[in-house]
Write a protein that holds these residues in place. Structure first.
Motif, PDB file in Angstrom:
ATOM      1  N   ALA A  83       0.839  -1.202   0.000  1.00  0.00           N
ATOM      2  CA  ALA A  83       0.000   0.000   0.000  1.00  0.00           C
ATOM      3  C   ALA A  83       0.871   1.248   0.000  1.00  0.00           C
ATOM      4  CB  ALA A  83      -0.908   0.000   1.226  1.00  0.00           C
ATOM      5  N   GLY A  84       0.318   2.317  -0.543  1.00  0.00           N
ATOM      6  CA  GLY A  84       1.007   3.601  -0.546  1.00  0.00           C
ATOM      7  C   GLY A  84       0.286   4.587   0.348  1.00  0.00           C
ATOM      8  N   THR A  85       0.693   5.832   0.264  1.00  0.00           N
ATOM      9  CA  THR A  85       0.085   6.874   1.081  1.00  0.00           C
ATOM     10  C   THR A  85      -1.377   7.100   0.711  1.00  0.00           C
ATOM     11  OG1 THR A  85       2.215   7.952   1.294  1.00  0.00           O
ATOM     12  CG2 THR A  85       0.278   9.276   1.796  1.00  0.00           C
ATOM     13  N   PHE A  86      -1.656   7.189  -0.590  1.00  0.00           N
ATOM     14  CA  PHE A  86      -3.019   7.474  -1.031  1.00  0.00           C
ATOM     15  C   PHE A  86      -3.743   6.227  -1.523  1.00  0.00           C
ATOM     16  CE2 PHE A  86      -0.655  11.461  -1.567  1.00  0.00           C
ATOM     17  CZ  PHE A  86      -1.389  12.242  -0.692  1.00  0.00           C
ATOM     18  N   ASP A  87      -3.007   5.242  -1.978  1.00  0.00           N
ATOM     19  CA  ASP A  87      -3.580   3.982  -2.438  1.00  0.00           C
ATOM     20  C   ASP A  87      -3.341   2.940  -1.355  1.00  0.00           C
ATOM     21  OD1 ASP A  87      -4.530   1.793  -3.769  1.00  0.00           O
ATOM     22  OD2 ASP A  87      -2.950   1.748  -5.286  1.00  0.00           O
ATOM     23  N   ARG A  88      -4.356   2.654  -0.558  1.00  0.00           N
ATOM     24  CA  ARG A  88      -4.214   1.778   0.609  1.00  0.00           C
ATOM     25  C   ARG A  88      -4.360   0.298   0.256  1.00  0.00           C
ATOM     26  NH1 ARG A  88      -1.292   3.273   3.822  1.00  0.00           N
ATOM     27  NH2 ARG A  88      -2.170   1.928   5.382  1.00  0.00           N
ATOM     28  N   ASP A  89      -4.706  -0.005  -0.992  1.00  0.00           N
ATOM     29  CA  ASP A  89      -4.903  -1.388  -1.393  1.00  0.00           C
ATOM     30  C   ASP A  89      -3.576  -2.050  -1.732  1.00  0.00           C
ATOM     31  OD1 ASP A  89      -7.658  -0.937  -1.184  1.00  0.00           O
ATOM     32  OD2 ASP A  89      -7.754  -0.206  -3.239  1.00  0.00           O
ATOM     33  N   THR A  90      -3.553  -3.380  -1.629  1.00  0.00           N
ATOM     34  CA  THR A  90      -2.365  -4.160  -1.940  1.00  0.00           C
ATOM     35  C   THR A  90      -2.724  -5.210  -2.981  1.00  0.00           C
ATOM     36  OG1 THR A  90      -2.821  -5.660  -0.111  1.00  0.00           O
ATOM     37  CG2 THR A  90      -1.369  -3.810   0.353  1.00  0.00           C
ATOM     38  N   GLU A  91      -1.701  -5.732  -3.661  1.00  0.00           N
ATOM     39  CA  GLU A  91      -1.943  -6.708  -4.719  1.00  0.00           C
ATOM     40  C   GLU A  91      -0.948  -7.855  -4.629  1.00  0.00           C
ATOM     41  OE1 GLU A  91      -1.721  -4.803  -8.516  1.00  0.00           O
ATOM     42  OE2 GLU A  91      -3.382  -3.451  -8.089  1.00  0.00           O
ATOM     43  N   LEU A  92      -1.383  -8.996  -5.094  1.00  0.00           N
ATOM     44  CA  LEU A  92      -0.534 -10.167  -5.240  1.00  0.00           C
ATOM     45  C   LEU A  92      -0.740 -10.691  -6.652  1.00  0.00           C
ATOM     46  CD1 LEU A  92       1.223 -12.554  -4.198  1.00  0.00           C
ATOM     47  CD2 LEU A  92      -0.905 -13.601  -3.408  1.00  0.00           C
ATOM     48  N   GLU A  93       0.350 -10.859  -7.389  1.00  0.00           N
ATOM     49  CA  GLU A  93       0.292 -11.442  -8.720  1.00  0.00           C
ATOM     50  C   GLU A  93       1.069 -12.753  -8.695  1.00  0.00           C
ATOM     51  OE1 GLU A  93      -0.179  -7.598 -11.652  1.00  0.00           O
ATOM     52  OE2 GLU A  93       1.833  -8.383 -11.301  1.00  0.00           O
ATOM     53  N   LEU A  94       0.447 -13.785  -9.242  1.00  0.00           N
ATOM     54  CA  LEU A  94       1.044 -15.114  -9.300  1.00  0.00           C
ATOM     55  C   LEU A  94       1.029 -15.587 -10.751  1.00  0.00           C
ATOM     56  CD1 LEU A  94      -1.306 -16.223  -6.498  1.00  0.00           C
ATOM     57  CD2 LEU A  94       1.143 -16.435  -6.205  1.00  0.00           C
ATOM     58  N   TRP A  95       2.141 -16.136 -11.212  1.00  0.00           N
ATOM     59  CA  TRP A  95       2.214 -16.703 -12.549  1.00  0.00           C
ATOM     60  C   TRP A  95       2.269 -18.215 -12.414  1.00  0.00           C
ATOM     61  CZ3 TRP A  95       4.250 -12.061 -11.299  1.00  0.00           C
ATOM     62  CH2 TRP A  95       3.921 -10.982 -12.130  1.00  0.00           C
ATOM     63  N   PHE A  96       1.247 -18.893 -12.953  1.00  0.00           N
ATOM     64  CA  PHE A  96       1.134 -20.339 -12.864  1.00  0.00           C
ATOM     65  C   PHE A  96       1.447 -20.990 -14.203  1.00  0.00           C
ATOM     66  CE2 PHE A  96      -1.396 -19.092  -9.247  1.00  0.00           C
ATOM     67  CZ  PHE A  96      -1.181 -20.101  -8.326  1.00  0.00           C
ATOM     68  N   SER A  97       2.213 -22.052 -14.150  1.00  0.00           N
ATOM     69  CA  SER A  97       2.499 -22.854 -15.332  1.00  0.00           C
ATOM     70  C   SER A  97       1.193 -23.443 -15.860  1.00  0.00           C
ATOM     71  CB  SER A  97       3.471 -23.973 -14.954  1.00  0.00           C
ATOM     72  OG  SER A  97       3.659 -24.841 -16.037  1.00  0.00           O
ATOM     73  N   GLY A  98       0.896 -23.217 -17.130  1.00  0.00           N
ATOM     74  CA  GLY A  98      -0.308 -23.745 -17.740  1.00  0.00           C
ATOM     75  C   GLY A  98      -1.555 -22.907 -17.537  1.00  0.00           C
ATOM     76  N   LEU A  99      -1.497 -21.902 -16.691  1.00  0.00           N
ATOM     77  CA  LEU A  99      -2.670 -21.063 -16.415  1.00  0.00           C
ATOM     78  C   LEU A  99      -2.410 -19.601 -16.741  1.00  0.00           C
ATOM     79  CD1 LEU A  99      -5.538 -20.730 -15.214  1.00  0.00           C
ATOM     80  CD2 LEU A  99      -4.469 -20.511 -12.978  1.00  0.00           C
ATOM     81  N   GLY A 100      -1.236 -19.131 -16.397  1.00  0.00           N
ATOM     82  CA  GLY A 100      -0.911 -17.727 -16.625  1.00  0.00           C
ATOM     83  C   GLY A 100      -1.032 -16.906 -15.358  1.00  0.00           C
ATOM     84  N   LEU A 101      -1.352 -15.636 -15.543  1.00  0.00           N
ATOM     85  CA  LEU A 101      -1.387 -14.673 -14.442  1.00  0.00           C
ATOM     86  C   LEU A 101      -2.673 -14.764 -13.633  1.00  0.00           C
ATOM     87  CD1 LEU A 101      -0.233 -12.137 -12.984  1.00  0.00           C
ATOM     88  CD2 LEU A 101      -1.417 -10.775 -14.717  1.00  0.00           C
ATOM     89  N   VAL A 102      -2.511 -14.791 -12.321  1.00  0.00           N
ATOM     90  CA  VAL A 102      -3.620 -14.684 -11.378  1.00  0.00           C
ATOM     91  C   VAL A 102      -3.324 -13.469 -10.518  1.00  0.00           C
ATOM     92  CG1 VAL A 102      -4.751 -15.730  -9.384  1.00  0.00           C
ATOM     93  CG2 VAL A 102      -4.093 -17.155 -11.334  1.00  0.00           C
ATOM     94  N   LYS A 103      -4.247 -12.504 -10.521  1.00  0.00           N
ATOM     95  CA  LYS A 103      -4.053 -11.265  -9.768  1.00  0.00           C
ATOM     96  C   LYS A 103      -5.114 -11.185  -8.676  1.00  0.00           C
ATOM     97  CE  LYS A 103      -3.783  -6.270 -10.409  1.00  0.00           C
ATOM     98  NZ  LYS A 103      -3.821  -5.184 -11.397  1.00  0.00           N
ATOM     99  N   LEU A 104      -4.661 -10.967  -7.447  1.00  0.00           N
ATOM    100  CA  LEU A 104      -5.560 -10.825  -6.305  1.00  0.00           C
ATOM    101  C   LEU A 104      -5.356  -9.449  -5.702  1.00  0.00           C
ATOM    102  CD1 LEU A 104      -4.839 -14.293  -4.657  1.00  0.00           C
ATOM    103  CD2 LEU A 104      -6.749 -13.715  -6.152  1.00  0.00           C
TER     104      LEU A 104
END
Length: 124
Positions: A83-104
């Protein structure tokens, strides 16, 4: 299978791991434990000792559910954004073999650094 490119996993917040365990009890292996769990408006993501389980609640009544198991062994890379000062949200990006990007995306206060440690322990 959940379409993670268009998934409604926006602003996940922590939930009680015991509640997540009760919801997933029939799917979990005998030696599998819930480590940490998150819930959106209807959907949820649970990190266990063996995998990540994403639950997509479907339909008007919510009785129909899609359970997607994402094994740690298939994670090729992951990234966290704090999170930042004004953007309080956080993210997790996972790259899976055979599936690709999963963003939470997580709401304010979720410890993504802790998730990064958890993933490092399970994937590296």
């Amino acid at each position: 299978m959940i379409d993670f490119a268009n998934a409604a996993y926006v602003k996940l917040n922590e939930r009680n791991p015991a509640d997540a365990h009760a919801d997933l009890a029939e799917l979990l292996l005998p030696d599998e434990r819930v480590l940490v769990a998150f819930r959106g408006i209807r959907d949820s993501v649970t990190f266990t000792t063996k995998r990540i389980v994403a639950v997509n609640v479907q339909g008007m009544t919510g009785k129909k559910k899609d359970y997607t198991s994402l094994p740690y062994s298939r994670v090729q890379a992951f990234s966290v954004e704090t999170a930042g000062t004004f953007d309080r949200d956080t993210e997790l990006e996972l790259w899976f073999s055979g599936l690709g990007l999963v963003k939470l995306e997580f709401g304010a206060g979720v410890d993504v650094r802790g998730l990064s440690r958890l993933l490092a322990e399970r994937c590296l």
